[in-house]
Structures are given as structure tokens and as C-alpha cells.
Design a protein around this motif. Structure first.
Motif, PDB file in Angstrom:
ATOM      1  N   MET A  72      73.847  32.928   7.533  1.00 40.37           N
ATOM      2  CA  MET A  72      75.042  32.667   8.404  1.00 40.37           C
ATOM      3  C   MET A  72      74.877  31.455   9.116  1.00 40.37           C
ATOM      4  O   MET A  72      73.842  30.917   9.254  1.00 40.37           O
ATOM      5  CB  MET A  72      74.769  34.028   9.367  1.00 40.37           C
ATOM      6  CG  MET A  72      75.655  34.015  10.249  1.00 40.37           C
ATOM      7  SD  MET A  72      75.893  35.542  11.244  1.00 40.37           S
ATOM      8  CE  MET A  72      74.396  35.612  11.937  1.00 40.37           C
ATOM      9  N   SER A  73      76.065  31.122   9.441  1.00 41.79           N
ATOM     10  CA  SER A  73      76.220  29.838  10.250  1.00 41.79           C
ATOM     11  C   SER A  73      75.504  29.953  11.513  1.00 41.79           C
ATOM     12  O   SER A  73      75.786  30.971  12.204  1.00 41.79           O
ATOM     13  CB  SER A  73      77.457  29.360  10.253  1.00 41.79           C
ATOM     14  OG  SER A  73      77.796  28.145  10.807  1.00 41.79           O
ATOM     15  N   GLU A  74      74.949  28.858  12.025  1.00 39.50           N
ATOM     16  CA  GLU A  74      74.488  28.835  13.593  1.00 39.50           C
ATOM     17  C   GLU A  74      75.865  28.886  14.522  1.00 39.50           C
ATOM     18  O   GLU A  74      75.376  29.385  15.494  1.00 39.50           O
ATOM     19  CB  GLU A  74      73.683  27.509  13.763  1.00 39.50           C
ATOM     20  CG  GLU A  74      72.490  27.366  12.955  1.00 39.50           C
ATOM     21  CD  GLU A  74      71.831  26.056  13.025  1.00 39.50           C
ATOM     22  OE1 GLU A  74      72.015  25.489  13.881  1.00 39.50           O
ATOM     23  OE2 GLU A  74      70.829  25.886  12.434  1.00 39.50           O
ATOM     24  N   ASN A  75      76.641  28.278  14.059  1.00 41.22           N
ATOM     25  CA  ASN A  75      77.806  28.393  14.900  1.00 41.22           C
ATOM     26  C   ASN A  75      78.407  30.003  15.322  1.00 41.22           C
ATOM     27  O   ASN A  75      79.153  30.173  16.313  1.00 41.22           O
ATOM     28  CB  ASN A  75      79.150  27.805  14.711  1.00 41.22           C
ATOM     29  CG  ASN A  75      78.682  25.918  14.417  1.00 41.22           C
ATOM     30  OD1 ASN A  75      77.621  25.511  15.283  1.00 41.22           O
ATOM     31  ND2 ASN A  75      79.295  25.372  13.563  1.00 41.22           N
ATOM     32  N   LEU A  76      78.255  30.737  14.310  1.00 45.38           N
ATOM     33  CA  LEU A  76      78.648  32.147  14.586  1.00 45.38           C
ATOM     34  C   LEU A  76      77.891  32.923  15.097  1.00 45.38           C
ATOM     35  O   LEU A  76      76.717  32.902  14.697  1.00 45.38           O
ATOM     36  CB  LEU A  76      79.177  32.697  12.911  1.00 45.38           C
ATOM     37  CG  LEU A  76      80.402  31.864  12.355  1.00 45.38           C
ATOM     38  CD1 LEU A  76      80.403  32.416  10.786  1.00 45.38           C
ATOM     39  CD2 LEU A  76      81.600  31.692  12.881  1.00 45.38           C
ATOM     40  N   LYS A  77      78.411  33.882  15.967  1.00 47.06           N
ATOM     41  CA  LYS A  77      77.362  34.788  16.584  1.00 47.06           C
ATOM     42  C   LYS A  77      78.058  36.137  16.571  1.00 47.06           C
ATOM     43  O   LYS A  77      79.217  36.177  16.346  1.00 47.06           O
ATOM     44  CB  LYS A  77      77.268  34.356  18.235  1.00 47.06           C
ATOM     45  CG  LYS A  77      76.626  33.210  18.235  1.00 47.06           C
ATOM     46  CD  LYS A  77      76.163  32.835  19.713  1.00 47.06           C
ATOM     47  CE  LYS A  77      75.676  31.574  19.878  1.00 47.06           C
ATOM     48  NZ  LYS A  77      75.186  31.197  21.117  1.00 47.06           N
ATOM     49  N   THR A  78      77.198  37.250  16.568  1.00 52.07           N
ATOM     50  CA  THR A  78      77.653  38.461  16.898  1.00 52.07           C
ATOM     51  C   THR A  78      77.902  38.824  18.050  1.00 52.07           C
ATOM     52  O   THR A  78      77.595  38.060  19.099  1.00 52.07           O
ATOM     53  CB  THR A  78      76.467  39.541  16.057  1.00 52.07           C
ATOM     54  OG1 THR A  78      75.424  39.339  17.112  1.00 52.07           O
ATOM     55  CG2 THR A  78      76.290  39.120  14.600  1.00 52.07           C
ATOM     56  N   ILE A  79      78.537  40.025  18.472  1.00 55.94           N
ATOM     57  CA  ILE A  79      79.148  40.360  19.870  1.00 55.94           C
ATOM     58  C   ILE A  79      77.827  40.508  20.339  1.00 55.94           C
ATOM     59  O   ILE A  79      77.769  40.355  21.550  1.00 55.94           O
ATOM     60  CB  ILE A  79      79.883  41.611  19.425  1.00 55.94           C
ATOM     61  CG1 ILE A  79      81.274  41.308  18.965  1.00 55.94           C
ATOM     62  CG2 ILE A  79      80.205  42.134  21.024  1.00 55.94           C
ATOM     63  CD1 ILE A  79      82.031  42.571  18.617  1.00 55.94           C
ATOM     64  N   ARG A  80      76.612  41.076  19.694  1.00 54.32           N
ATOM     65  CA  ARG A  80      75.557  41.432  20.492  1.00 54.32           C
ATOM     66  C   ARG A  80      74.906  40.241  21.161  1.00 54.32           C
ATOM     67  O   ARG A  80      74.290  40.049  22.022  1.00 54.32           O
ATOM     68  CB  ARG A  80      74.680  42.134  19.648  1.00 54.32           C
ATOM     69  CG  ARG A  80      73.177  42.555  20.313  1.00 54.32           C
ATOM     70  CD  ARG A  80      72.330  43.415  19.339  1.00 54.32           C
ATOM     71  NE  ARG A  80      72.456  44.625  19.734  1.00 54.32           N
ATOM     72  CZ  ARG A  80      71.718  45.659  18.868  1.00 54.32           C
ATOM     73  NH1 ARG A  80      71.376  45.385  17.721  1.00 54.32           N
ATOM     74  NH2 ARG A  80      72.210  46.717  19.592  1.00 54.32           N
ATOM     75  N   GLU A  81      74.855  39.029  20.266  1.00 55.63           N
ATOM     76  CA  GLU A  81      74.071  37.921  20.471  1.00 55.63           C
ATOM     77  C   GLU A  81      74.843  37.304  21.480  1.00 55.63           C
ATOM     78  O   GLU A  81      74.212  36.733  22.502  1.00 55.63           O
ATOM     79  CB  GLU A  81      73.954  37.021  19.179  1.00 55.63           C
ATOM     80  CG  GLU A  81      73.233  37.612  18.273  1.00 55.63           C
ATOM     81  CD  GLU A  81      73.422  36.518  16.859  1.00 55.63           C
ATOM     82  OE1 GLU A  81      72.675  36.881  15.953  1.00 55.63           O
ATOM     83  OE2 GLU A  81      74.321  35.943  16.931  1.00 55.63           O
ATOM     84  N   LEU A 133      81.630  35.987  15.914  1.00 55.97           N
ATOM     85  CA  LEU A 133      83.000  35.343  16.406  1.00 55.97           C
ATOM     86  C   LEU A 133      82.617  33.850  16.270  1.00 55.97           C
ATOM     87  O   LEU A 133      81.575  33.201  16.193  1.00 55.97           O
ATOM     88  CB  LEU A 133      82.757  35.394  17.803  1.00 55.97           C
ATOM     89  CG  LEU A 133      82.562  36.966  18.389  1.00 55.97           C
ATOM     90  CD1 LEU A 133      82.450  37.268  19.943  1.00 55.97           C
ATOM     91  CD2 LEU A 133      84.065  37.446  18.023  1.00 55.97           C
ATOM     92  N   SER A 134      83.932  33.042  15.970  1.00 51.12           N
ATOM     93  CA  SER A 134      83.794  31.763  15.577  1.00 51.12           C
ATOM     94  C   SER A 134      83.402  30.939  17.118  1.00 51.12           C
ATOM     95  O   SER A 134      83.465  31.689  18.153  1.00 51.12           O
ATOM     96  CB  SER A 134      84.902  31.106  15.217  1.00 51.12           C
ATOM     97  OG  SER A 134      86.398  31.598  16.062  1.00 51.12           O
ATOM     98  N   VAL A 135      83.374  29.697  17.063  1.00 44.57           N
ATOM     99  CA  VAL A 135      83.137  28.848  18.218  1.00 44.57           C
ATOM    100  C   VAL A 135      84.350  28.927  19.174  1.00 44.57           C
ATOM    101  O   VAL A 135      83.858  29.005  20.316  1.00 44.57           O
ATOM    102  CB  VAL A 135      82.806  27.357  17.822  1.00 44.57           C
ATOM    103  CG1 VAL A 135      82.700  26.427  18.977  1.00 44.57           C
ATOM    104  CG2 VAL A 135      81.615  27.188  16.847  1.00 44.57           C
TER     105      VAL A 135
END
Length: 187
Positions: A1-10, A44-46
Motif C-alpha cells: 500500500m502506498s504511504e500517501n494512502l491512509k485508512t479511516i482508522r489511521e 483515503l487519498s491525500v
């Protein structure tokens, strides 16, 4: 997974809010299919992260750690707001629309060529049907001519070849009672 993308929890843990608060802010974004990671979790995207951060900051006004402050300063330099997000969405929609229009144009060209081919085939079929009809009429007229040549005249040849029943010679030659039980008898 890309470092720029984050889950809702993160993102929720990073901002110090609940997942429900993040989901609430995501609802105000346009309805498009969200990206998912290999486990099927929404990421989620940046741009989406920036939007949610801006909304959360307006509501909570919490102090952040130095690391988060540095990130916020770079985010503030970019001045991310809902208008920029919507502009990027509009551009993406325009690109998709242009691609779809190009595909539709090609499909219409194909349909036009198919229609012209069908019209040509229909014209050919009609011409062939007309030729067949003419040939059938010619054959019928030839058959009638041949029949008229083969049929003998009624008055001349038939009278000579067929003996008359009423003539005297025919009566004498024919025995009057020809039944099988009278075979051995003479009358």
C-alpha cells in the motif's frame, strides 16, 4: 500500500478523533467509488485526507504535536479547501466524459457503416429477387411454347389412331361374353 494512502482508522488516530467523525466528514465529499487496499479496507487519498483534516481542525481546534504542526504548515501553504477538491473532481469527470464521448463517436461510426452495408445488401437482394422473377416468367413462357408444340391437333392424328367403337368390324372381332366361368363353354 502506498504511504500517501491512509485508512479511516489511521487518519482518526492521527487526528485524535473517532472513526465516525471521519466518516461524517467523508460523506460531504462527492459520491464516487472509494479506493480500497488489498484487504478491502477503504483508504483515503491525500486530497481527501487534507479535506477531512481541514474540517476536523475547524471543529476541534486542538493543539497538535510538532510533527503534525510541520505537516499542517505544508498543508496550509497549499491552501487546501473544498473548492480545490471539487475542481480536481470536475477535471477528472471531464476527462472521463471526453473518453466516453470518443468511444460513443467510434460506436456511432461503426453503426453508420453497418447501416450502409445493410442497405447495400438489401438493394442487392431486391435486384436478385427481381431477376429471379423475370427468369421465372421467361421459363413459364418457354414451357407454354413447348407444350403448345407437343400437343397434337385434335381433329387429325387422334381420329386415325383410335378405332371407333361403333364400327361393324370391331363388333365382329370382339366376343360378346368374356367372363372367366364361361371359359370352357362355347355358346
Amino acid at each position: 500500500m502506498s504511504e500517501n494512502l491512509k485508512t479511516i482508522r489511521e487518519l482518526a488516530e492521527e487526528l485524535g478523533v473517532s472513526k465516525q467523525a471521519i466518516q461524517y466528514h467523508i460523506k460531504s465529499l462527492t459520491n464516487k467509488s472509494r479506493q480500497t487496499n488489498d484487504k478491502g479496507i477503504v483508504v483515503l487519498s491525500v486530497d481527501e485526507q487534507r479535506f477531512v483534516r481541514g474540517k476536523v481542525d475547524k471543529q476541534t481546534n486542538k493543539k497538535e504535536t510538532n510533527k503534525q504542526t510541520n505537516r499542517r504548515q505544508t498543508d496550509k501553504q497549499k491552501e487546501w479547501d473544498i473548492n480545490q477538491y471539487l475542481r480536481s473532481e470536475i477535471e477528472e469527470i471531464k476527462k472521463n466524459r471526453d473518453k466516453q464521448l470518443a468511444v460513443k463517436d467510434k460506436q456511432l461510426e461503426n453503426k453508420d457503416s453497418q447501416i450502409s452495408q445493410m442497405q447495400n445488401l438489401l438493394d442487392q437482394q431486391q435486384r436478385l429477387a427481381l431477376q429471379d422473377k423475370k427468369l421465372l416468367e421467361e421459363y413459364k413462357s418457354e414451357i407454354k411454347e413447348l407444350k403448345s408444340l407437343n400437343i397434337p391437333k385434335q381433329g387429325s392424328e387422334k381420329d386415325d389412331s383410335i378405332p371407333k367403337e361403333n364400327s361393324a368390324e370391331n363388333r365382329v372381332k370382339e366376343p360378346q361374353n368374356k367372363k372367366w366361368w364361361h371359359f370352357g363353354r362355347r355358346m
